[in-house]
Design a protein around this motif. Sequence first.
Motif, mmCIF file in Angstrom:
data_model
loop_
_atom_site.group_PDB
_atom_site.id
_atom_site.type_symbol
_atom_site.label_atom_id
_atom_site.label_comp_id
_atom_site.label_asym_id
_atom_site.label_seq_id
_atom_site.Cartn_x
_atom_site.Cartn_y
_atom_site.Cartn_z
ATOM 1 N N TYR A 8 -109.509 -17.263 92.259
ATOM 2 C CA TYR A 8 -108.553 -17.752 91.266
ATOM 3 C C TYR A 8 -108.412 -16.680 90.198
ATOM 4 C CZ TYR A 8 -106.299 -21.474 88.487
ATOM 5 O OH TYR A 8 -105.417 -22.249 87.801
ATOM 6 N N GLU A 10 -106.740 -15.988 86.332
ATOM 7 C CA GLU A 10 -106.137 -16.631 85.177
ATOM 8 C C GLU A 10 -105.705 -15.580 84.171
ATOM 9 O OE1 GLU A 10 -107.592 -20.607 83.917
ATOM 10 O OE2 GLU A 10 -108.139 -19.467 82.121
ATOM 11 N N THR A 32 -97.278 -25.448 88.995
ATOM 12 C CA THR A 32 -97.574 -26.820 88.612
ATOM 13 C C THR A 32 -98.004 -26.790 87.154
ATOM 14 O OG1 THR A 32 -98.345 -27.337 90.851
ATOM 15 C CG2 THR A 32 -98.987 -28.859 89.077
ATOM 16 N N TYR A 34 -99.677 -28.195 83.779
ATOM 17 C CA TYR A 34 -100.749 -29.058 83.305
ATOM 18 C C TYR A 34 -100.674 -29.061 81.786
ATOM 19 C CZ TYR A 34 -102.503 -28.954 88.052
ATOM 20 O OH TYR A 34 -102.623 -29.087 89.415
ATOM 21 N N TYR A 38 -100.559 -24.812 79.981
ATOM 22 C CA TYR A 38 -101.143 -24.273 81.202
ATOM 23 C C TYR A 38 -100.219 -24.525 82.385
ATOM 24 C CZ TYR A 38 -104.744 -22.451 84.217
ATOM 25 O OH TYR A 38 -105.453 -21.652 85.079
ATOM 26 N N ALA A 40 -100.380 -23.663 86.577
ATOM 27 C CA ALA A 40 -101.079 -23.097 87.736
ATOM 28 C C ALA A 40 -100.041 -22.543 88.703
ATOM 29 C CB ALA A 40 -101.920 -24.166 88.423
ATOM 30 N N GLU A 42 -99.254 -20.854 92.785
ATOM 31 C CA GLU A 42 -99.628 -20.618 94.183
ATOM 32 C C GLU A 42 -98.733 -19.495 94.679
ATOM 33 O OE1 GLU A 42 -101.945 -22.134 96.100
ATOM 34 O OE2 GLU A 42 -102.572 -23.490 94.501
ATOM 35 N N SER A 47 -104.594 -18.716 94.396
ATOM 36 C CA SER A 47 -104.203 -19.596 93.294
ATOM 37 C C SER A 47 -104.619 -18.971 91.977
ATOM 38 C CB SER A 47 -104.895 -20.955 93.426
ATOM 39 O OG SER A 47 -104.528 -21.586 94.612
ATOM 40 N N GLY A 48 -103.922 -19.350 90.931
ATOM 41 C CA GLY A 48 -104.272 -18.870 89.608
ATOM 42 C C GLY A 48 -103.528 -19.657 88.569
ATOM 43 N N GLY A 49 -103.576 -19.170 87.344
ATOM 44 C CA GLY A 49 -102.889 -19.877 86.286
ATOM 45 C C GLY A 49 -102.555 -18.988 85.117
ATOM 46 N N HIS A 51 -102.344 -19.372 80.941
ATOM 47 C CA HIS A 51 -102.701 -20.172 79.772
ATOM 48 C C HIS A 51 -101.965 -19.633 78.562
ATOM 49 C CE1 HIS A 51 -105.294 -21.038 76.226
ATOM 50 N NE2 HIS A 51 -105.242 -22.235 76.764
#
Length: 113
Positions: A8, A10, A32, A34, A38, A40, A42, A47-49, A51
């Motif tokens: 992952y 970030e 996606t 959150y 945040y 996320a 794909e 996967s990652g995100g 912030h």
Amino acid sequence: MSRTSINYIEFNCKRIEVIKAFYSNAFGWTFTDYGDDYAAFEDGALSGGFHRNAEAAAGGNPLVVLHTKDLEGIQDKVVAAGGTISVDIFSFPGGKRFHFADPDGNVLAVWSE
């Protein structure tokens, strides 16, 4: 001994909506949300995100290297999506790559054989 691999990634960013549009348009990543701070992602393999951090330092993340079969085509998409080429395509043992900054200044690289 077990192997450890990247699972992952970030990133900090200042403008999530701008970042989502950039990575979606340049690379086809899906997101996606959150909450408001945040998102996320794909990319089909990892996967990652992102912030939201108003004090995020541009280019302060580790260098993440993406792989493609069409280096020149992806470079064009990066520019069209609003990225800035920070290091033009160059050769290295094993292939070629370029570096770019996304609209918030995060620096990544893309390579190909």
